[in-house]
Design a protein around this motif. Structure first.
Motif, PDB file in Angstrom:
ATOM      1  N   VAL A 161       0.777  -1.192   0.111  1.00 54.88           N
ATOM      2  CA  VAL A 161      -0.057  -0.038   0.046  1.00 54.88           C
ATOM      3  C   VAL A 161       0.900   1.150  -0.041  1.00 54.88           C
ATOM      4  CG1 VAL A 161      -2.009  -1.035   0.969  1.00 54.88           C
ATOM      5  CG2 VAL A 161      -0.066  -0.252   2.640  1.00 54.88           C
ATOM      6  N   SER A 162       2.087   1.100   0.321  1.00 58.63           N
ATOM      7  CA  SER A 162       3.059   2.387   0.518  1.00 58.63           C
ATOM      8  C   SER A 162       3.590   2.759  -0.935  1.00 58.63           C
ATOM      9  CB  SER A 162       3.884   2.349   1.386  1.00 58.63           C
ATOM     10  OG  SER A 162       5.194   1.520   1.084  1.00 58.63           O
ATOM     11  N   CYS A 163       4.106   3.718  -0.987  1.00 60.59           N
ATOM     12  CA  CYS A 163       5.098   4.326  -2.364  1.00 60.59           C
ATOM     13  C   CYS A 163       6.721   4.079  -2.070  1.00 60.59           C
ATOM     14  CB  CYS A 163       4.699   5.420  -2.705  1.00 60.59           C
ATOM     15  SG  CYS A 163       4.494   7.038  -1.601  1.00 60.59           S
ATOM     16  N   ALA A 164       6.793   3.367  -1.086  1.00 60.25           N
ATOM     17  CA  ALA A 164       8.347   3.108  -0.478  1.00 60.25           C
ATOM     18  C   ALA A 164       9.131   2.537  -1.822  1.00 60.25           C
ATOM     19  CB  ALA A 164       8.667   2.425   0.641  1.00 60.25           C
ATOM     20  N   SER A 165      10.310   2.871  -2.019  1.00 65.51           N
ATOM     21  CA  SER A 165      10.930   2.093  -3.286  1.00 65.51           C
ATOM     22  C   SER A 165      11.813   0.892  -2.918  1.00 65.51           C
ATOM     23  CB  SER A 165      11.986   3.241  -3.940  1.00 65.51           C
ATOM     24  OG  SER A 165      13.021   3.583  -2.964  1.00 65.51           O
ATOM     25  N   LEU A 166      12.173   0.884  -1.473  1.00 62.67           N
ATOM     26  CA  LEU A 166      13.114  -0.154  -1.127  1.00 62.67           C
ATOM     27  C   LEU A 166      12.621  -0.470   0.412  1.00 62.67           C
ATOM     28  CD1 LEU A 166      15.779  -1.558  -1.331  1.00 62.67           C
ATOM     29  CD2 LEU A 166      17.052   0.169  -0.295  1.00 62.67           C
ATOM     30  N   ILE A 167      12.502  -1.820   0.628  1.00 60.23           N
ATOM     31  CA  ILE A 167      12.064  -2.115   2.075  1.00 60.23           C
ATOM     32  C   ILE A 167      12.802  -3.308   2.547  1.00 60.23           C
ATOM     33  CG2 ILE A 167      10.089  -3.103   3.622  1.00 60.23           C
ATOM     34  CD1 ILE A 167       8.167  -1.766   1.638  1.00 60.23           C
ATOM     35  N   TYR A 168      13.434  -3.145   3.760  1.00 64.04           N
ATOM     36  CA  TYR A 168      14.233  -4.053   4.563  1.00 64.04           C
ATOM     37  C   TYR A 168      13.515  -4.838   5.789  1.00 64.04           C
ATOM     38  CZ  TYR A 168      18.712  -3.325   1.663  1.00 64.04           C
ATOM     39  OH  TYR A 168      19.625  -3.145   1.058  1.00 64.04           O
ATOM     40  N   GLY A 169      13.739  -5.639   6.014  1.00 66.29           N
ATOM     41  CA  GLY A 169      13.187  -6.250   7.412  1.00 66.29           C
ATOM     42  C   GLY A 169      14.394  -6.980   8.166  1.00 66.29           C
ATOM     43  N   LEU A 170      14.762  -6.574   9.431  1.00 61.28           N
ATOM     44  CA  LEU A 170      15.990  -7.139  10.236  1.00 61.28           C
ATOM     45  C   LEU A 170      15.195  -7.900  11.428  1.00 61.28           C
ATOM     46  CD1 LEU A 170      18.964  -6.904  10.741  1.00 61.28           C
ATOM     47  CD2 LEU A 170      18.500  -5.003  12.205  1.00 61.28           C
ATOM     48  N   GLU A 171      15.903  -9.114  11.375  1.00 59.67           N
ATOM     49  CA  GLU A 171      15.344 -10.029  12.435  1.00 59.67           C
ATOM     50  C   GLU A 171      16.496 -10.984  12.802  1.00 59.67           C
ATOM     51  OE1 GLU A 171      13.588 -12.339  15.052  1.00 59.67           O
ATOM     52  OE2 GLU A 171      12.555 -10.506  14.014  1.00 59.67           O
ATOM     53  N   ILE A 172      16.603 -10.902  13.962  1.00 61.10           N
ATOM     54  CA  ILE A 172      17.819 -11.807  14.794  1.00 61.10           C
ATOM     55  C   ILE A 172      17.525 -13.305  14.968  1.00 61.10           C
ATOM     56  CG2 ILE A 172      17.133 -11.222  17.278  1.00 61.10           C
ATOM     57  CD1 ILE A 172      19.875 -11.075  17.763  1.00 61.10           C
ATOM     58  N   GLN A 173      16.107 -13.423  15.371  1.00 59.81           N
ATOM     59  CA  GLN A 173      16.097 -15.074  15.430  1.00 59.81           C
ATOM     60  C   GLN A 173      15.936 -15.839  14.261  1.00 59.81           C
ATOM     61  OE1 GLN A 173      13.219 -16.354  18.672  1.00 59.81           O
ATOM     62  NE2 GLN A 173      12.633 -14.053  18.706  1.00 59.81           N
ATOM     63  N   LYS A 174      16.663 -16.908  13.959  1.00 57.16           N
ATOM     64  CA  LYS A 174      16.806 -17.783  12.835  1.00 57.16           C
ATOM     65  C   LYS A 174      15.817 -18.206  12.304  1.00 57.16           C
ATOM     66  CE  LYS A 174      19.260 -21.462  11.059  1.00 57.16           C
ATOM     67  NZ  LYS A 174      20.303 -22.565  11.197  1.00 57.16           N
ATOM     68  N   ASP A 175      14.574 -18.763  13.068  1.00 60.13           N
ATOM     69  CA  ASP A 175      13.678 -19.240  12.641  1.00 60.13           C
ATOM     70  C   ASP A 175      12.436 -18.257  12.081  1.00 60.13           C
ATOM     71  OD1 ASP A 175      14.435 -21.711  13.455  1.00 60.13           O
ATOM     72  OD2 ASP A 175      13.197 -22.030  15.362  1.00 60.13           O
ATOM     73  N   SER A 176      12.359 -17.148  12.925  1.00 55.13           N
ATOM     74  CA  SER A 176      11.682 -16.185  12.374  1.00 55.13           C
ATOM     75  C   SER A 176      12.137 -15.479  10.822  1.00 55.13           C
ATOM     76  CB  SER A 176      11.514 -15.039  13.210  1.00 55.13           C
ATOM     77  OG  SER A 176      10.870 -15.645  14.207  1.00 55.13           O
ATOM     78  N   PHE A 177      13.469 -15.511  10.733  1.00 55.94           N
ATOM     79  CA  PHE A 177      14.208 -14.749   9.678  1.00 55.94           C
ATOM     80  C   PHE A 177      13.794 -15.826   8.462  1.00 55.94           C
ATOM     81  CE2 PHE A 177      17.988 -15.799   7.093  1.00 55.94           C
ATOM     82  CZ  PHE A 177      18.268 -14.700   6.455  1.00 55.94           C
ATOM     83  N   GLU A 178      13.954 -16.912   8.714  1.00 56.58           N
ATOM     84  CA  GLU A 178      13.703 -18.172   7.460  1.00 56.58           C
ATOM     85  C   GLU A 178      12.408 -17.883   7.248  1.00 56.58           C
ATOM     86  OE1 GLU A 178      15.372 -21.703   9.094  1.00 56.58           O
ATOM     87  OE2 GLU A 178      17.384 -21.371   8.337  1.00 56.58           O
ATOM     88  N   MET A 179      11.579 -17.788   8.160  1.00 61.25           N
ATOM     89  CA  MET A 179      10.107 -17.935   7.614  1.00 61.25           C
ATOM     90  C   MET A 179       9.684 -16.526   6.891  1.00 61.25           C
ATOM     91  SD  MET A 179       7.576 -19.468  10.590  1.00 61.25           S
ATOM     92  CE  MET A 179       8.671 -18.615  12.376  1.00 61.25           C
ATOM     93  N   ALA A 180      10.186 -15.402   7.464  1.00 66.24           N
ATOM     94  CA  ALA A 180      10.082 -14.060   6.723  1.00 66.24           C
ATOM     95  C   ALA A 180      10.568 -14.142   5.308  1.00 66.24           C
ATOM     96  CB  ALA A 180      11.031 -12.923   7.534  1.00 66.24           C
ATOM     97  N   LYS A 181      11.827 -14.915   5.118  1.00 67.40           N
ATOM     98  CA  LYS A 181      12.642 -15.054   3.594  1.00 67.40           C
ATOM     99  C   LYS A 181      11.799 -15.749   2.708  1.00 67.40           C
ATOM    100  CE  LYS A 181      16.432 -14.509   2.427  1.00 67.40           C
ATOM    101  NZ  LYS A 181      17.281 -13.639   1.471  1.00 67.40           N
TER     102      LYS A 181
END
Length: 249
Positions: free
Chosen positions: A65-85
């Motif tokens: 819904v936004s007009c952002a050109s680039l979006i990052y997500g930073l996550e430390i927990q391995k399992d959550s990171f892998e699910m997000a990926k």
């Protein structure tokens, strides 16, 4: 796509899919309120990062819904990171949303992140200090709720490092920690610009607060009308319903 035991793929009303683990911390209304709040401040071609992104719900909502050109997500927990990926992969968003595994306390050491790189930082951080109740320090839910791996100052310090001059910081947190929040924002040159208190119902006092701050801005604070979550038991208020719609839910 193969997913792990206890994980499931949920289809959001906006058409995107998200992988979540029923045994871990799943997204709720806090993430929706934060995404809607931040949406108002995102401008054309802004670069955005969501700290402690979990399974990526904030980037997923704001990409749609936004007009952002680039979006990052930073996550430390391995399992959550892998699910997000995996979530970004199944939605075909790998070229639009970058999920990074890393420590909020060490953002300056993450090679894919640069100082003053972002126009917008969002965060739905752990609300409670380690003194607030008993918990297991190795439990994923405890890490999401308690300041086990990072505290409020770590989050705000990271935002200061990542934000460009006059960049915007959006956070949802417990209302009882507001004095601490304002102090730390000032300490790291993030000027509080907008506050919105959140009440569970009209009869109850505010328990959450949405905060917008801007880096190196002049002092002028706008306090918005309180948000009432439920108009009656189990029924969202009209404003909350409109906020869900604003982010495609």
């Amino acid at each position: 796509m193969e997913i792990e035991e206890n994980q499931r793929i949920d289809i959001l009303p906006n058409g995107y899919k998200i992988i979540q683990d029923t045994e871990r911390f799943m997204y709720g209304i806090d993430a929706v309120l934060l995404a809607s709040f931040a949406l108002e401040g995102i401008k054309q071609n802004d670069k955005l990062i969501d700290l402690g992104t979990g399974t990526g719900i904030i980037p997923l909502l704001l990409e749609k819904v936004s007009c952002a050109s680039l979006i990052y997500g930073l996550e430390i927990q391995k399992d959550s990171f892998e699910m997000a990926k995996k979530t970004m992969e199944i939605n075909g968003l790998n070229n639009k949303i970058s999920i990074i595994q890393g420590d909020i306390k060490k953002v300056s050491q993450i090679s894919s992140l640069s100082k003053h790189q972002f126009n917008v930082v969002t965060v739905n951080p752990p609300y409670m200090t380690c003194e607030d109740g008993k918990f297991s320090p190795n439990d994923a839910k405890a890490i999401a709720r308690h300041e086990v791996l990072c505290n409020l100052e770590d989050v705000i310090k990271a935002a200061d490092y990542l934000l460009s001059s006059h960049g915007k910081f959006f956070m949802i947190h417990r209302a009882y920690r507001l004095a601490e929040i304002l102090y730390l924002l000032k300490k790291y040159n993030l000027e509080p610009k907008t506050l919105k208190l959140i009440q569970p119902s009209i009869e109850k006092e505010a328990n959450l607060v949405l905060v917008e701050a801007r880096k190196n801005a002049k002092s002028q604070l706008n306090i918005k009308q309180n948000l009432i979550v439920y108009k009656e038991k189990g029924v969202y208020s009209d404003e909350v319903k409109s906020l869900y719609k604003s982010v495609g839910l």
